[in-house]
Design a protein around this motif. Structure first.
Motif, PDB file in Angstrom:
ATOM      1  N   ARG A 150      30.136  50.077   3.062  1.00 46.27           N
ATOM      2  CA  ARG A 150      30.634  48.992   3.895  1.00 46.27           C
ATOM      3  C   ARG A 150      30.817  47.721   3.062  1.00 46.27           C
ATOM      4  O   ARG A 150      29.942  47.336   2.290  1.00 46.27           O
ATOM      5  CB  ARG A 150      29.645  48.730   5.029  1.00 46.27           C
ATOM      6  CG  ARG A 150      30.177  47.824   6.113  1.00 46.27           C
ATOM      7  CD  ARG A 150      31.207  48.538   6.954  1.00 46.27           C
ATOM      8  NE  ARG A 150      31.516  47.793   8.167  1.00 46.27           N
ATOM      9  CZ  ARG A 150      32.465  48.119   9.003  1.00 46.27           C
ATOM     10  NH1 ARG A 150      33.202  49.192   8.762  1.00 46.27           N
ATOM     11  NH2 ARG A 150      32.687  47.408  10.094  1.00 46.27           N
ATOM     12  N   VAL A 157      31.676  43.530   3.049  1.00 49.84           N
ATOM     13  CA  VAL A 157      31.494  42.378   3.933  1.00 49.84           C
ATOM     14  C   VAL A 157      32.258  41.191   3.366  1.00 49.84           C
ATOM     15  O   VAL A 157      32.127  40.851   2.185  1.00 49.84           O
ATOM     16  CB  VAL A 157      30.002  42.015   4.086  1.00 49.84           C
ATOM     17  CG1 VAL A 157      29.831  40.797   5.000  1.00 49.84           C
ATOM     18  CG2 VAL A 157      29.224  43.205   4.625  1.00 49.84           C
ATOM     19  N   ALA A 206      39.264  48.631   9.041  1.00 53.92           N
ATOM     20  CA  ALA A 206      37.938  48.985   9.540  1.00 53.92           C
ATOM     21  C   ALA A 206      36.901  49.026   8.430  1.00 53.92           C
ATOM     22  O   ALA A 206      35.700  48.947   8.693  1.00 53.92           O
ATOM     23  CB  ALA A 206      37.999  50.339  10.253  1.00 53.92           C
ATOM     24  N   GLU A 207      37.332  49.147   7.189  1.00 55.81           N
ATOM     25  CA  GLU A 207      36.387  49.216   6.076  1.00 55.81           C
ATOM     26  C   GLU A 207      35.816  47.848   5.714  1.00 55.81           C
ATOM     27  O   GLU A 207      34.845  47.759   4.966  1.00 55.81           O
ATOM     28  CB  GLU A 207      37.077  49.816   4.843  1.00 55.81           C
ATOM     29  CG  GLU A 207      37.557  51.251   5.029  1.00 55.81           C
ATOM     30  CD  GLU A 207      38.274  51.753   3.794  1.00 55.81           C
ATOM     31  OE1 GLU A 207      38.151  51.095   2.748  1.00 55.81           O
ATOM     32  OE2 GLU A 207      38.950  52.784   3.874  1.00 55.81           O
ATOM     33  N   LEU A 208      36.428  46.773   6.218  1.00 57.44           N
ATOM     34  CA  LEU A 208      36.025  45.426   5.838  1.00 57.44           C
ATOM     35  C   LEU A 208      35.401  44.712   7.033  1.00 57.44           C
ATOM     36  O   LEU A 208      36.044  44.531   8.065  1.00 57.44           O
ATOM     37  CB  LEU A 208      37.235  44.639   5.330  1.00 57.44           C
ATOM     38  CG  LEU A 208      36.962  43.277   4.699  1.00 57.44           C
ATOM     39  CD1 LEU A 208      36.017  43.406   3.518  1.00 57.44           C
ATOM     40  CD2 LEU A 208      38.275  42.643   4.252  1.00 57.44           C
ATOM     41  N   GLU A 209      34.141  44.314   6.901  1.00 51.11           N
ATOM     42  CA  GLU A 209      33.418  43.610   7.958  1.00 51.11           C
ATOM     43  C   GLU A 209      33.686  42.112   7.825  1.00 51.11           C
ATOM     44  O   GLU A 209      33.314  41.483   6.824  1.00 51.11           O
ATOM     45  CB  GLU A 209      31.923  43.881   7.824  1.00 51.11           C
ATOM     46  CG  GLU A 209      31.059  43.103   8.806  1.00 51.11           C
ATOM     47  CD  GLU A 209      31.376  43.460  10.249  1.00 51.11           C
ATOM     48  OE1 GLU A 209      31.613  42.537  11.038  1.00 51.11           O
ATOM     49  OE2 GLU A 209      31.405  44.671  10.564  1.00 51.11           O
ATOM     50  N   SER A 210      34.349  41.521   8.829  1.00 49.69           N
ATOM     51  CA  SER A 210      34.698  40.100   8.774  1.00 49.69           C
ATOM     52  C   SER A 210      33.692  39.220   9.492  1.00 49.69           C
ATOM     53  O   SER A 210      33.843  37.995   9.492  1.00 49.69           O
ATOM     54  CB  SER A 210      36.089  39.877   9.368  1.00 49.69           C
ATOM     55  OG  SER A 210      36.084  40.200  10.747  1.00 49.69           O
ATOM     56  N   GLN A 211      32.691  39.781  10.140  1.00 45.66           N
ATOM     57  CA  GLN A 211      31.616  39.058  10.826  1.00 45.66           C
ATOM     58  C   GLN A 211      32.136  38.142  11.930  1.00 45.66           C
ATOM     59  O   GLN A 211      31.476  37.186  12.320  1.00 45.66           O
ATOM     60  CB  GLN A 211      30.794  38.242   9.827  1.00 45.66           C
ATOM     61  CG  GLN A 211      30.232  39.069   8.674  1.00 45.66           C
ATOM     62  CD  GLN A 211      29.392  38.235   7.734  1.00 45.66           C
ATOM     63  OE1 GLN A 211      28.352  37.706   8.133  1.00 45.66           O
ATOM     64  NE2 GLN A 211      29.833  38.097   6.504  1.00 45.66           N
ATOM     65  N   GLY A 212      33.356  38.405  12.405  1.00 42.65           N
ATOM     66  CA  GLY A 212      33.868  37.679  13.557  1.00 42.65           C
ATOM     67  C   GLY A 212      34.611  36.396  13.261  1.00 42.65           C
ATOM     68  O   GLY A 212      35.227  35.828  14.157  1.00 42.65           O
TER      69      GLY A 212
END
Length: 360
Positions: A58, A60, A121-127
Motif C-alpha cells: 500500500r 500513501v 486504488a493502489e494509492l491512499e490519499s487519506q481523504g
C-alpha cells in the motif's frame, strides 16, 4: 524370367530410394523446428527495455511537502515508494520561498502514466484533495538590505549613515534565495547624491543563482532618525513596564512629533495608561508613574515643622504616585490641605514659612 526379375528389382530399388527421400523430408522439417523455437527463446531472453516494477504494498500520499530542490519526485509525494520509481521527477516545485498545491487527481493520473501505479486504488490519499508543496528558502529582510547599503555608502563614499534610515521606494521587495547559502548580502553597484541623499543600488549574495536570474535593484533615500522607546511586546493597561519590556530604536524623524519618549529610563517602572502595541513608539502620555495612593483613600497625614510632628487621618481627593502633590481633607475639621505623597497611604504636609515665623 530372369529379365523380369531384374527389372522388378530395379523398380523396387527405385521405389525404395524415392520412399527414402520422401521419408527424409519430414525429418528435415522436424529438424528445423527446434532451431526456430530456440531462436524465439533467444529473442525472448534477450535484454528488453527496463520496465518499472509496480510495488505491491500500500502506498500513501503525503499531504504536505517542504522541498529544497526545484523538482517534486514521486518519492516526495508518496510514502513507501523506493528505488528508481522514487527518484522519478513528477512536477516542478514552486519558486523559492513560495507555496503551491497539486491536485490529487493530477498526481494519480501522472503516476499511472509513469507506471508508478496501475490504478488509483493502489494509492491512499487519506481523504484530502490536494498536496501542499512549499519551497524552502532563505529570506532577505529589510534590516539586512539596509545594513548592506549603509556599509556600501561608508566604503565607497565615506558616508556615516548610522544616524539615518533607508526609505526604499515602493517598500522593501521580497527576496528569497537558496536556503543553503549563508553569505551576507552585499552591494555590487551603488550611486549616491549627497545633496538629496537619494541612492540607487544593486545587491547580490555570493553563489545565488536566484539573484543572478533576478537581480535585486532598489531606489531609495536616507532619512533622518531619532531615538525612540519601543515596547518589545504588547502591554496591557495598568501593567508596569520593566527593563526587559522596552528597547530603544532609531525611527524616521518626520511625522513622529515631539512627545516621543527617547530615554528608556522615562518608561521603565512606569504604568501603562492604555494598552500599548509592540513596536509602536511610546509617547509621554502613554505611561505614568505607578499610583500608590488612590482617590478617596483614607491616609495618614503627617504635619511636620521644626520641633513639631502631628499625625492625623484624612481622605485623599486625588490619586497619585510617589512625589505627587495631592489634596487631602481632614474628616473632623473638614479642612483641605495640600500634601506630598511620601509612601503608600502617607501624605506629608509642611507648614508655610511665614506661619512658622509667626508662631515663633
Amino acid at each position: 524370367m530372369i529379365r523380369l526379375t531384374l527389372t522388378g528389382l530395379l523398380l523396387a530399388a527405385a521405389a525404395f530410394d524415392a520412399g527414402t527421400a520422401l521419408a527424409q523430408q519430414p525429418r528435415a522439417r522436424s529438424g528445423t523446428a527446434p532451431v526456430a523455437i530456440a531462436s524465439a527463446a533467444a529473442t525472448q531472453a534477450a535484454p528488453a527495455p527496463a520496465v518499472a516494477v509496480v510495488p505491491t504494498h500500500r502506498l500513501v500520499l503525503r499531504p504536505e511537502l517542504n522541498l529544497v530542490r526545484d523538482l517534486v519526485t514521486y518519492g516526495d509525494l508518496i510514502s513507501g515508494l523506493s528505488g528508481d520509481l522514487a527518484g522519478m521527477a513528477a512536477f516542478r516545485a514552486p519558486a523559492l520561498g513560495e507555496t503551491g498545491t497539486i491536485q490529487v487527481g493530477r498526481i494519480v493520473e501522472a503516476a499511472r502514466a509513469a507506471g508508478v501505479i496501475r490504478d488509483a486504488a493502489e494509492l491512499e490519499s487519506q481523504g484530502f484533495a490536494q498536496v501542499v508543496v512549499t519551497r524552502t528558502a532563505r529570506r532577505i529582510g529589510a534590516n539586512e538590505i539596509e545594513a548592506a547599503v549603509k556599509a556600501g555608502l561608508q566604503e565607497r563614499f565615506g558616508v556615516d549613515a548610522r544616524m539615518f534610515a533607508l526609505a526604499i521606494d515602493g517598500g522593501v521587495p521580497p527576496v528569497a534565495i537558496e536556503p543553503e547559502l549563508t553569505g551576507e548580502i552585499a552591494v555590487s553597484d551603488l550611486s549616491f547624491d549627497a545633496r538629496s541623499r537619494r541612492l540607487q543600488a544593486r545587491l547580490t549574495v555570493p553563489g545565488s543563482a536566484a539573484m543572478r536570474l533576478k537581480p535585486l535593484r532598489i531606489l531609495g533615500q536616507l532619512v533622518e532618525t531619532v531615538e525612540v522607546v519601543v515596547p518589545k511586546r504588547a502591554i496591557a493597561r495598568g501593567e508596569t513596564l520593566g527593563r526587559d519590556d522596552v528597547i530603544v530604536e532609531r525611527r524616521p524623524r518626520d511625522g513622529q512629533g515631539s512627545e516621543l519618549i527617547g530615554d528608556s529610563r522615562a518608561a521603565i517602572d512606569k504604568v501603562a495608561r492604555r494598552a500599548l502595541l509592540a513596536g509602536v513608539p511610546l509617547r509621554t502620555g502613554d505611561v505614568q508613574r505607578e499610583e500608590i495612593v488612590a482617590k478617596g483613600e483614607l491616609v495618614t497625614i503627617v504635619y511636620e515643622g521644626p520641633g513639631l510632628l502631628i499625625t492625623m487621618r484624612g481622605r485623599t481627593n486625588d490619586s497619585g504616585a510617589m512625589g505627587d502633590v495631592v489634596s487631602v481633607t481632614n474628616p473632623q475639621s473638614k479642612r483641605t490641605l495640600q500634601g506630598t505623597i511620601t509612601g503608600p497611604g502617607r501624605v506629608s504636609v509642611k507648614p508655610a514659612i511665614g506661619r512658622i515665623a509667626s508662631a515663633q
